[in-house]
Scaffold this active site. Structure first.
Site, PDB file in Angstrom:
ATOM      1  N   ALA A  10      29.140  66.483  35.130  1.00  0.00           N
ATOM      2  CA  ALA A  10      28.050  67.299  34.601  1.00  0.00           C
ATOM      3  C   ALA A  10      26.698  66.614  34.671  1.00  0.00           C
ATOM      4  O   ALA A  10      25.662  67.244  34.497  1.00  0.00           O
ATOM      5  CB  ALA A  10      28.359  67.678  33.146  1.00  0.00           C
ATOM      6  N   ARG A  15      19.195  58.474  38.417  1.00  0.00           N
ATOM      7  CA  ARG A  15      18.871  57.300  39.235  1.00  0.00           C
ATOM      8  C   ARG A  15      18.815  57.610  40.734  1.00  0.00           C
ATOM      9  O   ARG A  15      18.304  56.826  41.513  1.00  0.00           O
ATOM     10  CB  ARG A  15      19.896  56.180  38.964  1.00  0.00           C
ATOM     11  CG  ARG A  15      19.729  55.527  37.608  1.00  0.00           C
ATOM     12  CD  ARG A  15      20.943  54.738  37.184  1.00  0.00           C
ATOM     13  NE  ARG A  15      22.006  55.582  36.626  1.00  0.00           N
ATOM     14  CZ  ARG A  15      23.167  55.141  36.164  1.00  0.00           C
ATOM     15  NH1 ARG A  15      23.431  53.852  36.213  1.00  0.00           N
ATOM     16  NH2 ARG A  15      24.067  55.973  35.670  1.00  0.00           N
ATOM     17  N   GLN A  74      29.625  71.919  30.239  1.00  0.00           N
ATOM     18  CA  GLN A  74      28.958  71.050  29.254  1.00  0.00           C
ATOM     19  C   GLN A  74      27.471  71.384  29.373  1.00  0.00           C
ATOM     20  O   GLN A  74      26.762  70.796  30.198  1.00  0.00           O
ATOM     21  CB  GLN A  74      29.218  69.567  29.598  1.00  0.00           C
ATOM     22  CG  GLN A  74      28.611  68.608  28.592  1.00  0.00           C
ATOM     23  CD  GLN A  74      28.585  67.159  29.094  1.00  0.00           C
ATOM     24  OE1 GLN A  74      28.697  66.887  30.288  1.00  0.00           O
ATOM     25  NE2 GLN A  74      28.405  66.229  28.168  1.00  0.00           N
ATOM     26  N   GLY A 102      33.187  61.964  38.599  1.00  0.00           N
ATOM     27  CA  GLY A 102      32.791  62.665  39.816  1.00  0.00           C
ATOM     28  C   GLY A 102      31.956  61.827  40.755  1.00  0.00           C
ATOM     29  O   GLY A 102      31.757  62.192  41.914  1.00  0.00           O
ATOM     30  N   GLY A 140      29.872  49.162  32.553  1.00  0.00           N
ATOM     31  CA  GLY A 140      30.419  48.804  31.248  1.00  0.00           C
ATOM     32  C   GLY A 140      31.407  47.660  31.433  1.00  0.00           C
ATOM     33  O   GLY A 140      32.112  47.608  32.432  1.00  0.00           O
TER      34      GLY A 140
HETATM   35  C1  UD1 Z   1      30.058  55.022  33.210  1.00  0.00           C
HETATM   36  C2  UD1 Z   1      30.685  54.257  32.067  1.00  0.00           C
HETATM   37  C3  UD1 Z   1      30.672  52.773  32.422  1.00  0.00           C
HETATM   38  C4  UD1 Z   1      31.382  52.545  33.740  1.00  0.00           C
HETATM   39  C5  UD1 Z   1      30.822  53.431  34.840  1.00  0.00           C
HETATM   40  C6  UD1 Z   1      31.705  53.352  36.055  1.00  0.00           C
HETATM   41  C7  UD1 Z   1      30.131  55.521  30.067  1.00  0.00           C
HETATM   42  C8  UD1 Z   1      29.301  55.582  28.844  1.00  0.00           C
HETATM   43  N1  UD1 Z   1      29.932  54.479  30.849  1.00  0.00           N
HETATM   44  O1  UD1 Z   1      28.704  54.612  33.297  1.00  0.00           O
HETATM   45  O2  UD1 Z   1      31.324  52.041  31.398  1.00  0.00           O
HETATM   46  O3  UD1 Z   1      31.298  51.185  34.085  1.00  0.00           O
HETATM   47  O4  UD1 Z   1      30.772  54.796  34.411  1.00  0.00           O
HETATM   48  O5  UD1 Z   1      31.217  54.078  37.135  1.00  0.00           O
HETATM   49  O6  UD1 Z   1      30.979  56.377  30.237  1.00  0.00           O
HETATM   50  N2  UD1 Z   1      28.788  62.846  33.018  1.00  0.00           N
HETATM   51  C9  UD1 Z   1      29.055  64.070  32.465  1.00  0.00           C
HETATM   52  N3  UD1 Z   1      28.363  64.424  31.335  1.00  0.00           N
HETATM   53  C10 UD1 Z   1      27.450  63.623  30.744  1.00  0.00           C
HETATM   54  C11 UD1 Z   1      27.191  62.369  31.321  1.00  0.00           C
HETATM   55  C12 UD1 Z   1      27.879  62.007  32.456  1.00  0.00           C
HETATM   56  O7  UD1 Z   1      29.888  64.826  32.956  1.00  0.00           O
HETATM   57  O8  UD1 Z   1      26.890  64.044  29.723  1.00  0.00           O
HETATM   58  C13 UD1 Z   1      29.495  62.475  34.254  1.00  0.00           C
HETATM   59  C14 UD1 Z   1      28.552  62.135  35.396  1.00  0.00           C
HETATM   60  O9  UD1 Z   1      28.279  63.299  36.185  1.00  0.00           O
HETATM   61  C15 UD1 Z   1      29.347  61.099  36.184  1.00  0.00           C
HETATM   62  C16 UD1 Z   1      30.251  60.456  35.138  1.00  0.00           C
HETATM   63  O10 UD1 Z   1      30.255  61.316  34.013  1.00  0.00           O
HETATM   64  O11 UD1 Z   1      30.137  61.708  37.181  1.00  0.00           O
HETATM   65  C17 UD1 Z   1      29.761  59.068  34.724  1.00  0.00           C
HETATM   66  O12 UD1 Z   1      28.430  59.212  34.213  1.00  0.00           O
HETATM   67  P1  UD1 Z   1      27.285  58.160  34.554  1.00  0.00           P
HETATM   68  O13 UD1 Z   1      26.066  58.577  33.847  1.00  0.00           O
HETATM   69  O14 UD1 Z   1      27.219  57.926  36.005  1.00  0.00           O
HETATM   70  O15 UD1 Z   1      27.869  56.874  33.837  1.00  0.00           O
HETATM   71  P2  UD1 Z   1      27.591  55.348  34.194  1.00  0.00           P
HETATM   72  O16 UD1 Z   1      26.275  54.965  33.650  1.00  0.00           O
HETATM   73  O17 UD1 Z   1      27.862  55.105  35.618  1.00  0.00           O
HETATM   74 CA    CA Z   2      28.186  56.395  37.373  1.00  0.00          CA
END
Ligand code: UD1
Ligand code: CA
Length: 463
Positions: A10, A15, A74, A102, A140
């Site tokens: 979602a 970035r 979401q 994703g 993380g």
């Molecule tokens: C996340 C993890 C991090 C990990 C990394 C690995 C969290 C808080 N952190 O960080 O520990 O090392 O992935 O790649 O989870 N998404 C949603 N809804 C939201 C926010 C994000 O569906 O509200 C989805 C994004 O589209 C994405 C995935 O979740 O596909 C991960 O989100 P992203 O913001 O990329 O997390 P990272 O900062 O990479």
């Molecule tokens: Ca990510």
């Protein structure tokens, strides 16, 4: 054991600095999310896959509509924990869920299976897939309990304390959960971090504190768990994927010179003893036979090439087929629905569209063949044009076998030319030419002897 897979997709992908949602950015010729769905589909049926969408949800759903997975909305992106909260309703009827990201597209089904097996044999409530990359910055970090299989917490990059900066083990964003344990504690997530988001990663600490079992397994291959958060990361993942494809083809007997310069999609097949020169693109399900030569700068998309075909430099071949022994290019453009027969030649600056060329037919120079049929052994001279478009409709040109079409002729469709006929150079053919006839459609030449010399003499006198 009822198992579902939830894919978090979602996020906006801030970035990437792009208008396009992150999960629709492509590597290996298809969206990041399509790769993840393909891997998930090897573990459970699409009916048990739930994709959490939010940012430009309609666009994401439309792009993945053919996959028949479920979508969960979401509407506000409040973090990965919130993404799973939005999927609560959907997952209650499953005993366990696997969570994939994703934007982590190179994950292999074997590795997801390994995570799932490990989760079960460990009787874990949460199992994370981790990795130890050269540079863990941005991810993380996983804090293990006394270096054991158990995890006490995941700390996000932005929350790392000074003494945690060098923790080497990263969280891949891929997890298995016992659904009951997850749902029991999911509401305890709080957005008390610098981003003001609900982090799914906080579940590690929440579950551990509640006496639940949280464990981790390390991925065998670091490249599988890398995320695509920036364009540079995206391009790096694309390179990794394409390098793997080239290696696979080379292991099958295909020679690829300078493979790092070639762009080959995952669903492309190439037969042994085919040679691919640098800077070639083979895209979208293209199948190439054996003993072919594909020279530099050519692009072949969704096309079928038989054995022993030569595609010389800088050809563009789309949605077409080429029979064995044919020679194409250089600089040929085969468009949608072109069918080039065995041993046929299509030479430089020739464009074809929905054109069928029979065995051994030739169009070697500067020609447009659109909506045309050219029988076996026919020769199309330089500069011949099939005039297929009357401004409203397209019409067909049908040329029989062993026909000779002289250079610079135009064939105004709908038109047919019978077997063995001959068309004089420079003709404009507007009426049917019967078999074995000669047709010449040009004004008759007249010659005035001495005219030029007389004109020069006249001009000299005037000066
Ligand atoms: C996340 C993890 C991090 C990990 C990394 C690995 C969290 C808080 N952190 O960080 O520990 O090392 O992935 O790649 O989870 N998404 C949603 N809804 C939201 C926010 C994000 O569906 O509200 C989805 C994004 O589209 C994405 C995935 O979740 O596909 C991960 O989100 P992203 O913001 O990329 O997390 P990272 O900062 O990479
Ligand atoms: Ca990510």
């Amino acid at each position: 054991m009822r198992l579902a897979i939830v894919i978090m997709a979602a996020g906006k992908g801030t970035r990437l600095k792009s208008q396009r949602p992150k999960v629709l950015h492509e590597i290996g010729g298809k969206p990041l999310l399509a790769h993840v769905i393909a891997a998930a589909s090897k573990i459970v049926s699409p009916a048990d896959i739930y994709v959490v969408v939010g940012h430009q949800a309609e666009r994401v759903e439309a792009a993945l509509a053919s996959t028949s997975v479920n979508f969960v909305l979401q509407s506000e992106q409040l973090g990965t924990g919130h993404a799973i909260q939005c999927a609560q309703q959907a997952i209650t009827r499953y005993d366990h869920i696997l969570v994939l990201s994703g934007d982590v597209p190179l994950i292999r089904p074997q590795t997801i299976q390994k995570l799932w097996d490990f989760h079960q044999t460990q009787y874990a409530d949460m199992t994370l897939l981790t990795a130890i990359p050269e540079n863990p910055y941005g991810y993380g970090r996983v804090i293990r309990k006394n270096d054991s299989v158990e995890v006490s917490a995941i700390v996000e990059q932005k929350s790392l304390l000074p003494n945690q900066q060098n923790l080497p083990e990263i969280n891949s964003g891929i997890y298995a959960f016992n659904t009951a344990a997850l749902l029991q504690h999911l509401k305890e997530l709080a957005a008390n971090n610098s981003q003001g988001e609900y982090y799914l990663t906080d579940m590690a600490q929440i579950l551990t504190s509640a006496g639940k079992r949280v464990v981790a397994i390390t991925a065998p291959d670091i490249t599988e768990v890398l995320g695509a958060n920036t364009i540079a990361e995206l391009v790096a993942l694309d390179s990794t994927l394409r390098a793997n494809i080239a290696s696979r083809l080379m292991a099958q007997g295909v020679t690829i010179f300078r493979p790092e310069t070639c762009t080959i999609d995952p669903d492309v097949e190439v037969g042994p003893d085919t040679v691919i020169e640098p800077c070639v693109q083979l895209l979208k399900g293209t199948r190439i036979g054996s003993d072919c030569l594909i020279r530099s700068g050519s692009m072949i998309e969704n096309s079928i090439i038989a054995d022993n075909v030569t595609v010389r430099n800088h050809c563009v071949i789309e949605d077409s087929s080429i029979g064995s022994g044919a020679k194409i290019g250089p600089f040929a453009h085969l468009r949608m629905g072109s069918e080039i027969g065995e041993d046929a030649h299509v030479g430089n600056y020739v464009e074809t569209k929905k054109a069928r060329m029979g065995k051994g037919a030739k169009a070697n120079h500067l020609t447009y063949l659109g909506d045309a049929e050219i029988g076996a052994g026919s020769n199309i001279g330089a500069g011949v044009i099939t005039c297929n478009y009357d401004g409203v409709n397209k019409h067909r040109t049908v040329i029989g076998e062993r026909v000779f079409v002289g250079s610079d002729s135009t064939l105004v469709a709908p038109i047919s030319v019978g077997d063995g006929a001959y068309i004089g150079a420079g003709s404009c053919i507007t009426r049917e030419v019967p078999a074995d006839a000669l047709a010449v459609g040009r004004s008759r030449q007249f010659t005035k002897e001495g005219w030029a010399a007389a004109k020069r003499a006249r001009m000299n006198k005037e000066c």
